[in-house]
Write a protein that holds these residues in place. Structure first.
Motif, PDB file in Angstrom:
ATOM      1  N   LEU A 277      -1.502  12.393   9.891  1.00  0.00           N
ATOM      2  CA  LEU A 277      -2.185  11.116  10.052  1.00  0.00           C
ATOM      3  C   LEU A 277      -1.586  10.035   9.163  1.00  0.00           C
ATOM      4  O   LEU A 277      -1.613   8.854   9.506  1.00  0.00           O
ATOM      5  N   SER A 278      -1.052  10.437   8.024  1.00  0.00           N
ATOM      6  CA  SER A 278      -0.425   9.491   7.098  1.00  0.00           C
ATOM      7  C   SER A 278       1.036   9.251   7.409  1.00  0.00           C
ATOM      8  O   SER A 278       1.742   8.614   6.634  1.00  0.00           O
ATOM      9  N   LYS A 279       1.496   9.796   8.546  1.00  0.00           N
ATOM     10  CA  LYS A 279       2.867   9.570   9.024  1.00  0.00           C
ATOM     11  C   LYS A 279       3.899  10.148   8.071  1.00  0.00           C
ATOM     12  O   LYS A 279       4.919   9.536   7.780  1.00  0.00           O
ATOM     13  N   ARG A 280       3.619  11.365   7.548  1.00  0.00           N
ATOM     14  CA  ARG A 280       4.577  12.059   6.696  1.00  0.00           C
ATOM     15  C   ARG A 280       4.762  13.485   7.223  1.00  0.00           C
ATOM     16  O   ARG A 280       4.368  14.457   6.580  1.00  0.00           O
ATOM     17  N   PRO A 281       5.356  13.639   8.410  1.00  0.00           N
ATOM     18  CA  PRO A 281       5.469  14.989   8.987  1.00  0.00           C
ATOM     19  C   PRO A 281       6.363  15.912   8.187  1.00  0.00           C
ATOM     20  O   PRO A 281       6.232  17.133   8.277  1.00  0.00           O
ATOM     21  N   GLY A 935      -3.170   3.463   9.645  1.00  0.00           N
ATOM     22  CA  GLY A 935      -2.873   2.545   8.554  1.00  0.00           C
ATOM     23  C   GLY A 935      -2.095   3.188   7.434  1.00  0.00           C
ATOM     24  O   GLY A 935      -1.832   2.575   6.409  1.00  0.00           O
ATOM     25  N   GLY A 936      -1.716   4.471   7.586  1.00  0.00           N
ATOM     26  CA  GLY A 936      -0.933   5.126   6.555  1.00  0.00           C
ATOM     27  C   GLY A 936       0.472   4.589   6.501  1.00  0.00           C
ATOM     28  O   GLY A 936       0.956   3.901   7.390  1.00  0.00           O
ATOM     29  N   LEU A 937       1.166   4.912   5.446  1.00  0.00           N
ATOM     30  CA  LEU A 937       2.512   4.394   5.249  1.00  0.00           C
ATOM     31  C   LEU A 937       3.527   5.362   5.786  1.00  0.00           C
ATOM     32  O   LEU A 937       3.474   6.548   5.530  1.00  0.00           O
ATOM     33  N   ALA A 938       4.470   4.859   6.513  1.00  0.00           N
ATOM     34  CA  ALA A 938       5.597   5.670   6.948  1.00  0.00           C
ATOM     35  C   ALA A 938       6.587   5.785   5.819  1.00  0.00           C
ATOM     36  O   ALA A 938       6.622   4.982   4.902  1.00  0.00           O
TER      37      ALA A 938
END
Length: 1002
Positions: A277-281, A935-938
């Motif tokens: 969800l925070s765009k840190r796969p 709204g998380g940071l990539a």
């Protein structure tokens, strides 16, 4: 200053920094009494002769910072009293001349201070802070107090803190030995924080000394810390998580330790979802790795840490509570980080200005045209067209996914088409009546096409007129209007989704959310039009390779790598089954109802027709127009002339500014055109004796996408008066041509020659009522053709669109299957007077009704002959005549059919089905979580230390030749832009969500 100071300098393959640090130590106004250099690993640059007053200790490369310091203290004489101090430095920690004097001055006036830390400044730009104190949130997450920003003495009022960084720390030697130094279970991250926490619990003070300044290259320094400059973010994040879990189990009360241990793996699963969800796969696997490492590899070190804390603690945990970072400050930092990330993501893009630049009016105009075309569908429950059938219930839609029983034909076990995922999603939107979703899609098709194409064009040009032109070309595209008329739902969805795919791809290298969204859209496009798979795959390979070798301009290319994963998860089971039965090319068959190409608008067509954007015989209305005007020219020639302005603009684009984008667009167009040409020649099925080739229209949609983008690039070039004139004239010609080409198709739809309202079942209501009590009852549908009859067997209330399977339609190329042959023999004998005893076949196939479809043009004789044969057959009783045709009832239905029709397990009824559906759901859900706009940071928008606010620059940290002059000297290879001073970027949520990893050089 009283007391003695031993400086311990840890160097890990960082010889270019070591010389500067030793020179800075020699320049101290209060020099250390002893200097020990601990070399970890072999490095010729740091193996040069050292000054006479410097001792050298060599240690193995795997040592952490704390182990290196312990190896140095073992060479020292035993501590004699409170006045002996250790000054811990890394090879990249170059103190300013008065640093040690300032540190000793602070502890001299405050005897209770046992640990003091300097202000850490960035080596490349000494006016900017790097680190100044550390603390924890109430939940125990490590946080940096100072942000990487211009030093304006904003933190100089800080004194007592929870912890200081390892680089530059001045610590009383007796305390160091009493606490056992740094925890060896924390070799890379949070070691200094943990040591300072234990010092606080032992009753000592930890302070900051603003007057003491140390230059630090930080984590970007090669090999200074246990984590080197090339350490990946995912590995750094995993070590940060390991350190956090290690500290949690070390600090927790004894009764809570088993609970924490049991929760390690479940919490890792929750946090893995949070990372998506925070765009840190890249951190997902690290969460599980950290949990297992601490759960099964840190037992001894955690037990030792708990014993040290228990042995030395003289104060409770409440003593350090005021030094933690309060939650309001945590939320404030996160909000600032989100704002900065949003600004970075938006940088370099054209503003949409959807309402101000006419986007809304474009959609409204398309909606008016669409409603005029489809006004007959108002209030309809389904859409009737050649390629459409009603949808089943919501439960049936989702039950048709994965691997299970396919009810089409005589039934078989097989993999569902990926297109079924789109049908299930579409039908669920109107769960009360799934077929209504197709009606709504038809009514909204033109405005949806206009909206998607306008947004995609907004990523190419800021000019409202060109955005409008691109939307008009895409919305009135001939292949799109033909797909709507013929009921090719897959081609319609592919045409609608392609612009959204372009829109998402425009940010895929900046954001994991955009990358995941692109992957889902690409999978949806491939599921709707499998013929586009080779073109999409080729475009992806070229894009990845191109950005990978582009250097700085291609940053973020790694986010393009997982784009094919959702499509691969959907198509791999089907590809395996098609390959195993010897029909690998059948994977490209169009999903849904197979439409024969004999003489219809779906025929392959010529090259000229495809160049003009017309699939097959779709230009037939222009032929009629040419004949009515007495022109000795084919209609397709008129269509080509109308499309000529668009083609000319696209071809000219590579020779004008913005040629790279234009060339890429023409490459996409070439892939689409090649797909269309090959598709019309690939026969994958037959229906009613007619060959069924892959429809060329989907390839033409991709072709038009590239041509339109290239034409927009050409018209967007230049701002001179001549350029504006060319832009206006060219845009007018393109718009007039595409509108004129669409007029016959629009008129045909308005006059009722396209999609019409349909019924909720493909069989009469009487059969549907009978099927309510026996869903396996069969209806033999006989349709007259110009050369004979076509037959099919429908079960229950009739065929539905979600029941269709390319495994079934592509299995009938050449010889019929045994079941289909049995149906054909039965229908042929029932359609003519013969002595054939059909009762056994009717019973075996569980046929309860025979439906004779209405006759088409020139088919009345065939229909009358079949009707007469059925009327004279004692096995059947005529029932009724409806718009579906004439119905006969099998008399054997009165006594009951002997056996049930074959059936099989659903998608979860077999091990293979569970594996197929589970793997597909896992990939799709993970991608969906990553795509959600939380709204998380990539990763891409997370700035490095030393970057400026708004600039997005990454700082190089090559050391200056003289650290004493570094305050006024930028990095040796810094660009002019990098030497400009501006406010730095606020750090990412890592500051409050995960501590910066392992920077002993701070």
């Amino acid at each position: 200053m009283r007391g003695s100071v031993t400086a311990v300098v840890v160097a890990r393959k960082a010889g270019e920094y070591l010389g500067h640090t030793l020179a800075a130590l020699a320049d101290q106004t209060r020099t250390p009494d002893q200097i020990i250099v601990v070399e970890l690993g072999a490095d010729p640059r740091s193996s040069a002769p050292l000054p006479p007053n410097v001792q050298r200790v060599v240690g193995p490369d795997h040592f952490g910072f704390g182990e290196a310091v312990l190896s140095a203290t073992r060479l020292m004489a035993p501590a004699q009293g409170e006045g002996e101090w250790l000054w811990l430095l890394a090879a990249d920690s170059a103190p300013e001349p008065g640093a040690l004097q300032a540190l000793l001055g602070e502890i001299e006036i405050s005897p209770s201070v046992a640990v003091a830390g300097p202000k850490q400044m960035q080596w490349a730009e000494p006016d900017y802070l790097y680190s100044f104190g550390e603390t924890m949130t109430p939940s125990g997450t490590a946080v940096e107090i100072a942000e990487p920003e211009l030093d304006q003495a904003q933190y100089d009022r800080e004194s007592d803190v929870l912890a200081v960084a390892a680089g530059g720390m001045l610590v009383r030697r007796l305390l160091w030995e009493q606490l056992g130094g740094f925890d060896l279970g924390l070799p890379a991250v949070d070691d200094a924080l943990d040591f300072c926490v234990r010092a606080r619990l032992a009753g000592h003070r930890v302070v900051l000394v603003p007057a003491a300044r140390v230059l630090s290259a930080g984590r970007r320094a090669p090999g200074t810390a246990h984590l080197g400059a090339r350490t990946s973010r995912s590995k750094r994040a995993r070590l940060v998580r390991v350190a956090a879990l290690h500290r949690r189990l070390s600090y927790a009360p004894a009764w809570a330790v088993p609970l924490h241990w049991v929760s390690l793996v479940p919490l890792a699963l929750v946090r893995a979802i949070g990372q998506l969800l925070s765009k840190r796969p890249g951190r997902v696997l690290g969460e599980f790795g950290a949990a297992f490492a601490v759960a099964f590899g840190h037992g001894g070190s955690i037990a030792a840490a708990r014993r040290r804390i228990s042995r030395n603690r003289s104060a409770g945990w409440g003593a350090i509570a005021p030094l933690r970072l309060p939650w309001p400050e945590v939320r404030r930092r996160r909000a600032l980080a989100r704002d900065d990330a949003t600004n970075l993501r938006r940088s370099g893009r054209y503003d949409l200005d959807f309402f101000a630049t006419g986007g809304a009016w474009t959609v409204v105009a398309a909606a008016v045209v669409g409603l005029v075309m489809q006004f007959r569908l108002f209030g309809a429950g389904t859409v009737a067209a050649a390629g459409l059938l009603p949808l089943g219930g919501v439960a049936e839609l989702w039950n048709d996914l994965g691997y299970g029983w396919r009810g089409v034909g005589a039934g078989f076990m097989g993999v569902a088409d990926p297109f079924d995922w789109l049908l299930a999603t579409l039908g669920t939107l109107t769960a009360w009546a799934p077929s209504t979703s197709i009606v709504l899609l038809y009514l909204c098709s033109l405005p949806l096409a206009a909206l998607g194409s306008w947004l995609a064009a907004a990523r190419v040009t800021p000019r409202p007129g060109l955005r409008l032109l691109a939307a008009a070309v895409w919305t009135l595209a001939p292949m799109f209007l033909v797909a709507l008329a013929e009921g090719r739902l897959g081609a319609v969805l592919a045409h609608l989704l392609l612009p959204w795919l372009v829109f998402a791809l425009s940010g895929a290298r900046r954001s994991w959310a955009a990358s995941a969204t692109s992957g889902l859209l690409a999978a949806a496009v491939a599921a709707a039009a499998p013929s586009l798979i080779p073109a999409l795959l080729a475009a992806w390979i070229v894009a990845v390779l191109g950005f990978a070798v582009a250097g700085r301009r291609g940053r973020g290319w790694h986010r393009l790598l997982p784009l094919p994963l959702p499509a691969a998860a959907l198509f791999l089971p089907l590809a395996i089954q098609q390959t195993l039965r010897g029909t690998p090319l059948a994977i490209f068959a169009d999903p849904g109802v197979a439409i024969g190409s004999g003489g219809s608008a779906s025929g392959p067509g010529g090259t000229a027709s495809l160049l003009a954007g017309f699939p097959g015989d779709a230009a037939a209305p222009w032929n009629a127009l040419a004949a009515s005007l007495g022109l000795d020219a084919s209609g397709i020639l008129i269509a080509v002339v109308l499309a000529l302005p668009l083609l000319i603009a696209a071809i000219a684009a590579p020779f004008l500014p913005r040629s790279p984008l234009a060339i890429a667009s023409l490459g996409v167009a070439a892939l689409g055109f090649g797909t269309a040409v090959l598709a019309g020649r690939l026969v994958v099925a037959t229906t009613g004796g007619d060959p069924v080739s892959v429809w060329a229209g989907s390839g033409l949609s991709l072709y038009l996408l590239g041509i339109t983008a290239a034409a927009v690039c050409a018209l967007d070039a230049g701002a001179s008066t001549v350029a504006q004139t060319v832009r206006g004239v060219g845009g007018a010609l393109i718009g007039a041509g595409i509108a004129a080409a669409a007029v016959p198709l629009i008129v045909t739809a308005v006059l009722g020659g396209a999609a019409l309202p349909g019924t909720s079942s493909t069989v009469p209501a009487l059969v549907s009522a009978e099927a309510a009590s026996d869903p396996t009852i069969g209806t033999l549908v006989i349709a007259p053709t110009s050369t004979g009859i076509a037959a099919r067997l429908e079960r229950g209330a009739g065929n539905t669109l979600d029941e269709q399977s390319t495994l079934y339609t592509t299995s009938r190329v050449g010889a019929l299957s045994s079941d289909d042959e049995r149906v054909a023999v039965l229908a042929g004998n029932l359609g003519s007077r013969s002595g054939y005893d059909a009762a056994s076949d009717l019973d075996a196939l569980r046929v309860g009704f025979v439906l004779l479809a209405p006759a088409g043009a020139g088919q009345d004789d065939v229909r009358d002959r079949v009707a007469a044969a059925l009327d004279g057959n004692a096995l059947f009783t005529p029932v009724t005549t409806t718009d579906r045709g004439t119905l006969w009832r099998y008399v054997g239905l009165d006594t009951g059919l002997p056996t049930a029709a074959p059936t099989g397990p659903g998608p979860l009824g077999s091990e293979l089905g569970v594996i197929v559906l589970g793997s597909q759901l896992l990939v799709l859900l993970a991608t969906l979580l990553l795509a959600l706009p939380t709204g998380g940071l990539a990763e891409r928008v997370r700035p490095e230390r030393g970057a400026r606010r708004g600039s997005g620059l990454r700082r190089r940290v090559d050391p200056p030749r003289d650290p004493r002059a570094a305050r006024h000297a930028p990095a040796a290879d810094a660009s002019p832009e990098e030497t400009q001073h501006a406010a730095p970027v606020t750090p990412s949520p890592e500051l409050v969500g995960a501590r910066r990893g392992g920077d002993h050089g701070r």
